[in-house]
Each structure stands twice: as C-alpha cells, then as structure tokens.
Design a protein around this motif. Structure first.
Motif, PDB file in Angstrom:
ATOM      1  N   PHE A   1      22.396  51.017  22.600  1.00  0.00           N
ATOM      2  CA  PHE A   1      22.060  51.094  24.028  1.00  0.00           C
ATOM      3  C   PHE A   1      23.239  51.649  24.822  1.00  0.00           C
ATOM      4  O   PHE A   1      24.369  51.204  24.677  1.00  0.00           O
ATOM      5  N   THR A   2      22.940  52.628  25.680  1.00  0.00           N
ATOM      6  CA  THR A   2      23.946  53.198  26.572  1.00  0.00           C
ATOM      7  C   THR A   2      23.400  53.202  27.985  1.00  0.00           C
ATOM      8  O   THR A   2      22.316  53.742  28.237  1.00  0.00           O
ATOM      9  N   ASN A   3      24.131  52.595  28.904  1.00  0.00           N
ATOM     10  CA  ASN A   3      23.711  52.534  30.305  1.00  0.00           C
ATOM     11  C   ASN A   3      24.556  53.510  31.110  1.00  0.00           C
ATOM     12  O   ASN A   3      25.758  53.296  31.318  1.00  0.00           O
ATOM     13  N   LEU A   4      23.939  54.591  31.569  1.00  0.00           N
ATOM     14  CA  LEU A   4      24.622  55.621  32.346  1.00  0.00           C
ATOM     15  C   LEU A   4      24.421  55.448  33.846  1.00  0.00           C
ATOM     16  O   LEU A   4      24.960  56.226  34.634  1.00  0.00           O
TER      17      LEU A   4
ATOM     18  N   LEU B   1      20.145  49.384  40.469  1.00  0.00           N
ATOM     19  CA  LEU B   1      19.122  48.549  39.853  1.00  0.00           C
ATOM     20  C   LEU B   1      19.266  48.556  38.345  1.00  0.00           C
ATOM     21  O   LEU B   1      19.240  47.505  37.686  1.00  0.00           O
ATOM     22  N   THR B   2      19.416  49.745  37.752  1.00  0.00           N
ATOM     23  CA  THR B   2      19.538  49.859  36.304  1.00  0.00           C
ATOM     24  C   THR B   2      20.939  49.527  35.837  1.00  0.00           C
ATOM     25  O   THR B   2      21.126  49.028  34.714  1.00  0.00           O
ATOM     26  N   GLU B   3      21.936  49.749  36.681  1.00  0.00           N
ATOM     27  CA  GLU B   3      23.298  49.326  36.330  1.00  0.00           C
ATOM     28  C   GLU B   3      23.331  47.817  36.109  1.00  0.00           C
ATOM     29  O   GLU B   3      24.138  47.311  35.322  1.00  0.00           O
ATOM     30  N   GLY B   4      22.461  47.093  36.816  1.00  0.00           N
ATOM     31  CA  GLY B   4      22.372  45.648  36.619  1.00  0.00           C
ATOM     32  C   GLY B   4      22.867  44.824  37.779  1.00  0.00           C
ATOM     33  O   GLY B   4      22.999  43.597  37.650  1.00  0.00           O
ATOM     34  N   VAL B   5      23.135  45.462  38.916  1.00  0.00           N
ATOM     35  CA  VAL B   5      23.650  44.729  40.068  1.00  0.00           C
ATOM     36  C   VAL B   5      22.687  43.593  40.429  1.00  0.00           C
ATOM     37  O   VAL B   5      21.478  43.798  40.532  1.00  0.00           O
ATOM     38  N   GLY B   6      23.256  42.407  40.609  1.00  0.00           N
ATOM     39  CA  GLY B   6      22.454  41.224  40.887  1.00  0.00           C
ATOM     40  C   GLY B   6      22.331  40.295  39.698  1.00  0.00           C
ATOM     41  O   GLY B   6      21.902  39.151  39.835  1.00  0.00           O
ATOM     42  N   ASP B   7      22.714  40.789  38.516  1.00  0.00           N
ATOM     43  CA  ASP B   7      22.651  39.988  37.289  1.00  0.00           C
ATOM     44  C   ASP B   7      24.035  39.974  36.641  1.00  0.00           C
ATOM     45  O   ASP B   7      24.280  40.675  35.661  1.00  0.00           O
ATOM     46  N   PRO B   8      24.962  39.192  37.200  1.00  0.00           N
ATOM     47  CA  PRO B   8      26.337  39.208  36.699  1.00  0.00           C
ATOM     48  C   PRO B   8      26.484  38.481  35.365  1.00  0.00           C
ATOM     49  O   PRO B   8      25.897  37.423  35.142  1.00  0.00           O
ATOM     50  N   VAL B   9      27.252  39.082  34.471  1.00  0.00           N
ATOM     51  CA  VAL B   9      27.608  38.469  33.198  1.00  0.00           C
ATOM     52  C   VAL B   9      29.084  38.757  32.960  1.00  0.00           C
ATOM     53  O   VAL B   9      29.475  39.934  32.887  1.00  0.00           O
ATOM     54  N   GLY B  10      29.887  37.725  32.854  1.00  0.00           N
ATOM     55  CA  GLY B  10      31.318  37.923  32.699  1.00  0.00           C
ATOM     56  C   GLY B  10      31.889  38.630  33.908  1.00  0.00           C
ATOM     57  O   GLY B  10      31.649  38.231  35.048  1.00  0.00           O
ATOM     58  N   ASN B  11      32.601  39.715  33.667  1.00  0.00           N
ATOM     59  CA  ASN B  11      33.203  40.489  34.761  1.00  0.00           C
ATOM     60  C   ASN B  11      32.382  41.718  35.130  1.00  0.00           C
ATOM     61  O   ASN B  11      32.851  42.590  35.868  1.00  0.00           O
ATOM     62  N   GLY B  12      31.162  41.808  34.618  1.00  0.00           N
ATOM     63  CA  GLY B  12      30.350  42.991  34.908  1.00  0.00           C
ATOM     64  C   GLY B  12      28.909  42.625  35.176  1.00  0.00           C
ATOM     65  O   GLY B  12      28.567  41.494  35.513  1.00  0.00           O
ATOM     66  N   TRP B  13      28.046  43.631  35.020  1.00  0.00           N
ATOM     67  CA  TRP B  13      26.618  43.456  35.244  1.00  0.00           C
ATOM     68  C   TRP B  13      25.864  43.640  33.938  1.00  0.00           C
ATOM     69  O   TRP B  13      26.283  44.392  33.064  1.00  0.00           O
ATOM     70  N   ARG B  14      24.734  42.958  33.823  1.00  0.00           N
ATOM     71  CA  ARG B  14      23.859  43.124  32.653  1.00  0.00           C
ATOM     72  C   ARG B  14      22.612  43.883  33.075  1.00  0.00           C
ATOM     73  O   ARG B  14      22.500  45.080  32.862  1.00  0.00           O
ATOM     74  N   GLY B  15      21.633  43.231  33.671  1.00  0.00           N
ATOM     75  CA  GLY B  15      20.470  43.915  34.225  1.00  0.00           C
ATOM     76  C   GLY B  15      19.303  44.060  33.277  1.00  0.00           C
ATOM     77  O   GLY B  15      19.378  43.781  32.077  1.00  0.00           O
ATOM     78  N   TRP B  16      18.184  44.545  33.856  1.00  0.00           N
ATOM     79  CA  TRP B  16      16.918  44.609  33.131  1.00  0.00           C
ATOM     80  C   TRP B  16      16.970  45.519  31.911  1.00  0.00           C
ATOM     81  O   TRP B  16      16.340  45.224  30.884  1.00  0.00           O
ATOM     82  N   ALA B  17      17.704  46.626  32.005  1.00  0.00           N
ATOM     83  CA  ALA B  17      17.716  47.580  30.888  1.00  0.00           C
ATOM     84  C   ALA B  17      18.400  46.977  29.666  1.00  0.00           C
ATOM     85  O   ALA B  17      17.937  47.160  28.530  1.00  0.00           O
ATOM     86  N   ALA B  18      19.498  46.259  29.878  1.00  0.00           N
ATOM     87  CA  ALA B  18      20.189  45.606  28.758  1.00  0.00           C
ATOM     88  C   ALA B  18      19.325  44.498  28.171  1.00  0.00           C
ATOM     89  O   ALA B  18      19.275  44.313  26.944  1.00  0.00           O
TER      90      ALA B  18
END
Length: 282
Positions: A43-46, A13-30
C-alpha cells in the motif's frame, strides 16, 4: 505471485486526517488496504492535505503510474470547490485524464462522491447553498466519469452518517476514526461484491475515544483559526458575493435558476470532453 498493489490518490480525506495513529494519520485507505487480501498488501498513500484536482494530475498521477497498481483510489474535488478559481470544466478534464491513465494501465479504479462542505460545517443556508451546488457539480462529473472508465464507485455524498457527529473529527470537516472506518467498510463491501477484496472487512468500531467538546473547541481556537483565515483570504470574498446573489434570487423566487445554471455547467463540462475526443479522433 507478487502482492496486491494498492495506491491511494487525493487530499486530506485520503491522507487520513481525523484518524490519528502515533505521530501521523491512518485513514480509510489504510484501513481498507489491510482487508483487501489475506496476505499483506503493498500500500502506498500519495494523498496530500489540501490537494486539488490539479495537484493529483500533475504530481500524484505520475508517481502512481510508476507504481503500476492493481487497485487505485482517486478521491478528490472538495478543495477545488473551496477556491475562488473553481472551474468545473477544468475539474472534469483533469479527472478524466487521471481516471483514463490508470484504467489504460489495467488498474481497478475506486472513486467516491462526497458531501458538500457547507452541510458538514453547518454553514447558514445562503453560504452553504453555493458550495452545495459546486459539490453537486463535482459529484455529477465523478459519477459520469466513474461509469465511463469502469470504476468501482462509492456513493457517499448523502445519508444519515453525514449528520452524525460521532462520525466526524474535532475540526467538523474531516471524518474521525469512526467515519474513516465507515468509509473503509463501505469500500470493502463494494470491492468484495466485485470479487476484488478477499480479506477480512475492517471493523466499524473505533479503537480510540471520540474527540471531546473541549478538543473541538481547542481545534477551533488553534488550528481552526488558521484554516478559517486561509479560506477567508481565498474563498470568503467570492462566497459572500455568491451568498448575496443567493439572497436576491430567494427574494425574487428564482433560486431554481441557480440550480439549473450549475447543473448545465456540469453537463457542458462532460459534453466538452466528448467533443474534444471526437475532434482528436477526426
């Protein structure tokens, strides 16, 4: 003056799965990070997909503490409920340690309680209710520990948004872009009321179109089959036993006992933490 440091811990959820941007995920935290201050935020997403509370404690906590964040989000627990090894007492002990470590370092703690996966996936009642009890137990623990450690807490475990398909991605388990934006917007509002977010709030409107029915079917036929297979080998045998127990209690009219048992387990987990602290102090 150094820039605000925001570190996010948790699972997919925090990694951002479900919110694709480019070749990765963005998500609510970003999305939230971009609105925390007028100037750029460090910002650092662990967060890592599939993470459980044990992973956050053992791997993400040391890395997060080393970054000495001003704000840290810890949103985790759903994956624990989807494992046959689920133990609410262990979940409570791990979260208490993680929350306490960051609070002790002076960071502002951001937490959230979440909907149960059975409701999100639309599982039949006998399968969904055992998962719902587990998630309610996790949410009870998160509520209590958030208050104990002075966290800013987002109550996201119920509401109309859970049943709004426009909020969810093709996999029906993770929010889509619109759902991630809603989470970011609600977190921003809480932090702004506390004087902790001074930048512009995230927009609720998505930049990308919602997944089509064809995309949802494609996910089920490809990645979805793998996800179901992994859960079947881990959770499904136990979940079927829980469902059978559910049906027996339904037939006897004693389903309330299962609710009471789960509530008692969550309360006992919190009491165990208090007793352990008293013993250590003695």
């Amino acid at each position: 003056m150094r820039p605000l440091r925001f570190v996010a811990l948790g699972d997919s959820l925090t990694e951002g799965v479900g919110d694709p941007v480019g070749n990765g995920w963005r998500g609510w935290a970003a999305l939230l990070a971009a609105g925390l201050a007028p100037e750029p935020v460090r910002f650092t997403n662990l967060a890592v997909s599939g993470a459980q509370t044990r992973d956050v404690l053992e791997s993400q906590l040391p890395a997060g503490l080393a970054l000495r964040p001003d704000l840290v989000s810890v949103v985790v627990g759903v994956n624990d409920t989807l494992r046959r090894t689920f133990d609410i007492r262990a979940v409570a002990a791990r979260l208490d340690t993680v929350y306490g470590a960051f609070a002790g370092q002076g960071a502002v703690l951001l937490t959230a309680c979440l909907p149960d996966p059975g409701a999100v996936l639309g599982l039949p009642g006998a399968l969904a209710r055992p998962l719902a009890r587990r998630q309610r137990a996790v949410n009870t623990v998160v509520h209590a520990l958030s208050e104990r450690h002075g966290a800013v807490h987002l109550h996201a475990c119920d509401g109309a948004w859970i049943h709004d398909r426009a909020m969810w991605s093709a996999d029906r388990l993770h929010p889509g872009e619109r759902g991630h934006r809603q989470l970011a917007l609600r977190c921003h509002a809480l932090l702004a009321r506390a004087g902790l977010a001074t930048g512009a709030a995230p927009s609720p409107e998505p930049e990308s179109p919602a997944p089509t029915r064809a995309a949802r079917l494609w996910w089920l036929a490809t990645a979805g089959t793998g996800w179901v297979a992994r859960r079947c080998t881990d959770l499904l045998p136990q979940l079927l036993r829980l469902a059978a127990d559910e049906l027996r209690h339904d037939a006897r009219g004693t389903s309330a006992r299962l609710d009471l048992r789960a509530a008692h387990a969550a309360s006992a987990a919190l009491v165990a933490l208090s007793v352990g602290e008293w013993t250590d102090a003695a």
